[in-house]
Motif scaffolding. Structure first.
Motif, PDB file in Angstrom:
ATOM      1  N   GLY A 119      39.891   1.481  30.513  1.00 53.68           N
ATOM      2  CA  GLY A 119      39.020   2.528  30.005  1.00 53.68           C
ATOM      3  C   GLY A 119      38.978   2.669  28.500  1.00 53.68           C
TER       4      GLY A 119
ATOM      5  N   HIS B 164      39.871  -3.577  34.676  1.00 57.87           N
ATOM      6  CA  HIS B 164      38.516  -3.648  34.140  1.00 57.87           C
ATOM      7  C   HIS B 164      37.598  -3.023  35.179  1.00 57.87           C
ATOM      8  CE1 HIS B 164      34.757  -5.176  32.522  1.00 57.87           C
ATOM      9  NE2 HIS B 164      35.422  -5.559  31.436  1.00 57.87           N
ATOM     10  N   THR B 165      36.654  -2.216  34.755  1.00 56.69           N
ATOM     11  CA  THR B 165      35.782  -1.536  35.713  1.00 56.69           C
ATOM     12  C   THR B 165      34.989  -2.505  36.582  1.00 56.69           C
ATOM     13  OG1 THR B 165      34.013  -1.330  34.074  1.00 56.69           O
ATOM     14  CG2 THR B 165      35.529   0.545  34.307  1.00 56.69           C
ATOM     15  N   GLU B 166      34.769  -3.716  36.101  1.00 54.78           N
ATOM     16  CA  GLU B 166      34.026  -4.722  36.866  1.00 54.78           C
ATOM     17  C   GLU B 166      34.950  -5.669  37.618  1.00 54.78           C
ATOM     18  OE1 GLU B 166      31.112  -6.664  34.404  1.00 54.78           O
ATOM     19  OE2 GLU B 166      30.761  -4.807  33.304  1.00 54.78           O
TER      20      GLU B 166
END
Length: 121
Positions: A16, A82-84
């Motif tokens: 984040g 990681h958000t992805e």
């Protein structure tokens, strides 16, 4: 201050938080040693094959983060999120390698312009 691709810098968001990554000369020497290659040409050729393991990604991202000024150990790099998910890590690696070894980027493009590196099609 945003990352400067002309200097080989990229930005990626892990846990984040945005981080600047750059493969400095010291970071490249670290990668030469980690991958057991004799010089920068051999290092670039290894990356051009487009087949990197998760362990390779940890090494590359760690070197880039340290080159960008973050004091981080390999175990801590391996624990980043990681958000992805995995695709985000692959794009970050590809973007960093393109900024370091690729053609000059005057348009500010990212991993989509990264050529033969993984996750760039």
């Amino acid at each position: 201050m945003p990352a400067n691709r002309r200097r080989g810098e990229v930005e990626a968001v892990f846990d984040g938080r945005p981080h600047r990554l750059v493969l400095t000369l010291g970071a490249l020497a670290e990668l030469e040693d980690a991958f057991g290659v004799a010089d920068l040409t051999a290092l670039a050729e290894r990356f051009e094959r487009g087949r990197l393991s998760a362990r390779d990604a940890v090494r590359i991202l760690g070197a880039g983060l340290r080159g960008g000024g973050l004091d981080i150990a390999a175990d801590d790099v391996a624990g980043l999120s990681h958000t992805e998910g995995a695709a985000g890590f692959v794009r970050a690696v590809a973007d960093l390698l393109q900024a370091t070894f690729g053609a000059a980027d005057t348009e500010g493009g990212g991993a989509d312009d990264a050529g033969p590196f993984p996750g760039t099609s």
